[in-house]
Design an enzyme around this catalytic site. Structure first.
Site, PDB file in Angstrom:
ATOM      1  N   GLY A 151      51.812  41.366  29.036  1.00 29.30           N
ATOM      2  CA  GLY A 151      52.586  41.058  30.221  1.00 29.30           C
ATOM      3  C   GLY A 151      53.185  42.365  30.838  1.00 29.30           C
ATOM      4  N   ARG A 168      55.012  47.944  28.242  1.00 27.57           N
ATOM      5  CA  ARG A 168      54.571  47.802  26.923  1.00 27.57           C
ATOM      6  C   ARG A 168      53.260  48.174  26.626  1.00 27.57           C
ATOM      7  NH1 ARG A 168      56.810  42.176  24.033  1.00 27.57           N
ATOM      8  NH2 ARG A 168      58.825  42.951  23.967  1.00 27.57           N
ATOM      9  N   ARG A 180      50.506  48.858  42.131  1.00 28.92           N
ATOM     10  CA  ARG A 180      51.658  47.954  41.989  1.00 28.92           C
ATOM     11  C   ARG A 180      52.415  48.246  40.597  1.00 28.92           C
ATOM     12  NH1 ARG A 180      50.750  42.787  45.145  1.00 28.92           N
ATOM     13  NH2 ARG A 180      49.429  43.332  46.656  1.00 28.92           N
ATOM     14  N   ARG A 227      45.212  38.795  24.799  1.00 21.29           N
ATOM     15  CA  ARG A 227      46.430  39.191  25.020  1.00 21.29           C
ATOM     16  C   ARG A 227      47.310  39.282  24.030  1.00 21.29           C
ATOM     17  NH1 ARG A 227      51.184  37.618  27.367  1.00 21.29           N
ATOM     18  NH2 ARG A 227      52.324  35.783  26.623  1.00 21.29           N
ATOM     19  N   SER A 285      54.636  37.537  23.927  1.00 22.10           N
ATOM     20  CA  SER A 285      55.346  36.771  23.291  1.00 22.10           C
ATOM     21  C   SER A 285      55.530  35.295  23.436  1.00 22.10           C
ATOM     22  CB  SER A 285      56.930  37.302  23.575  1.00 22.10           C
ATOM     23  OG  SER A 285      57.054  37.032  25.055  1.00 22.10           O
ATOM     24  N   ASP A 331      61.622  33.720  21.006  1.00 23.99           N
ATOM     25  CA  ASP A 331      62.787  33.011  21.238  1.00 23.99           C
ATOM     26  C   ASP A 331      62.349  31.323  20.541  1.00 23.99           C
ATOM     27  OD1 ASP A 331      61.524  33.408  24.026  1.00 23.99           O
ATOM     28  OD2 ASP A 331      62.008  31.112  23.866  1.00 23.99           O
ATOM     29  N   ARG A 386      62.318  43.968  18.555  1.00 30.66           N
ATOM     30  CA  ARG A 386      61.247  43.775  19.530  1.00 30.66           C
ATOM     31  C   ARG A 386      60.129  44.781  19.116  1.00 30.66           C
ATOM     32  NH1 ARG A 386      62.397  39.911  23.768  1.00 30.66           N
ATOM     33  NH2 ARG A 386      64.299  39.050  23.055  1.00 30.66           N
TER      34      ARG A 386
HETATM   35  N1  HPA Z   1      58.941  30.060  27.752  1.00 33.38           N
HETATM   36  C1  HPA Z   1      57.910  30.544  28.556  1.00 33.38           C
HETATM   37  N2  HPA Z   1      57.209  31.760  28.270  1.00 33.38           N
HETATM   38  C2  HPA Z   1      57.866  32.380  27.104  1.00 33.38           C
HETATM   39  C3  HPA Z   1      58.996  31.888  26.465  1.00 33.38           C
HETATM   40  C4  HPA Z   1      59.320  30.730  26.659  1.00 33.38           C
HETATM   41  O1  HPA Z   1      60.206  30.086  26.201  1.00 33.38           O
HETATM   42  N3  HPA Z   1      59.289  32.904  25.593  1.00 33.38           N
HETATM   43  C5  HPA Z   1      58.487  33.778  25.539  1.00 33.38           C
HETATM   44  N4  HPA Z   1      57.697  33.618  26.527  1.00 33.38           N
END
Ligand code: HPA
Length: 234
Positions: free
Chosen positions: A20, A24, A43, A87, A90, A204, A217
């Site tokens: 994304g 990165r 962009r 892709r 995370s 997370d 990370r």
């Molecule tokens: N929500 C949506 N997208 C994400 C999250 C999340 O908690 N963590 C990483 N990408």
């Protein structure tokens, strides 16, 4: 040249990794590719092409969310004839057994909506990964002794979610994690007969509320890049 990708046709490899975050893309290209060359800056959505173990590879940022990814994936497919789109990103963990740093391979991606809603209309199309890529990524993660889970994920349109009831239903139905891009990537791959996979690191957790410490990370992201590259050329 396309509207959002300023590269010439031959500048993009048949295999593209899509994080994304454009920075990165830069880090992954500089860390894992030989002779990385910046092929897109439009962009600020950076893209790089180089080689990995002799194979040409492009790493192109997708931006966040399905509308953004859809623009880049459409142009990569239609203008640059990309065959394999992976892709790397995370996700938020949605099951107790899915730990922070674990890798999730998205077999399917459920959504409320995608940019493809307009063509599917009343149909609940089931976007799914390419099985060959999925199996190869699972093998690569296992060989690297990275804890890996394979199953359904949820591609959400919102990071700051206001539907705890929906998350509860996702968890109840075994969804492993939430992110914001994979479902549309799978839709486009299906439509154009290309291979796609989402390789995700749990950054997370929606149940435990843990988060990946900043210092971890890079290592987790690096494992994911290697898994994706190995899978692409297995
Ligand atoms: N929500 C949506 N997208 C994400 C999250 C999340 O908690 N963590 C990483 N990408």
């Amino acid at each position: 040249m396309k509207i959002h990708i300023g590269a010439e046709k031959g500048d993009i490899a048949p295999t593209v990794l899509m994080p994304g975050d454009p920075y990165r893309a830069k880090w992954a290209a500089e860390t894992f590719l030989d002779n990385p060359k910046c092929i897109n800056e439009v962009r600020g959505m950076l893209g790089f092409t180089g080689t990995w173990q002799g194979h040409p590879v492009t790493i192109q940022g997708s931006g966040m969310g399905m509308p953004s990814l859809s623009i880049y994936a459409n142009e990569l497919i239609s203008e640059y004839d990309v065959q394999t789109l992976i892709r790397i990103g995370s996700c938020g963990g949605m099951q107790e057994k899915v730990g922070i740093r674990d890798v999730v391979l998205a077999m399917t991606a459920s959504t409320l909506s995608t940019p493809s809603r307009g063509i599917f209309k009343e149909l609940n199309f089931a976007p799914c990964a390419d099985y060959g890529l999925l199996a190869a990524a699972h093998q690569a993660a296992t060989d690297k002794q990275v804890p890996v889970h394979v199953g359904g994920i949820y591609s959400s349109d919102v990071f700051y979610d206001e539907r705890p009831d929906l998350n509860e239903q996702m968890m109840r139905h075994g969804i492993l994690g939430v992110e914001m891009e994979a479902a549309e990537l799978y839709n486009l791959a299906a439509r154009h007969g290309r291979r796609a996979l989402a390789v995700l690191t749990v950054s997370d957790h929606l149940i435990t509320h843990e988060a990946l410490p900043a210092e971890d990370r890079e290592k987790s992201f690096g494992d994911m890049v290697e898994i994706a590259l190995t899978a692409a050329f297995s």
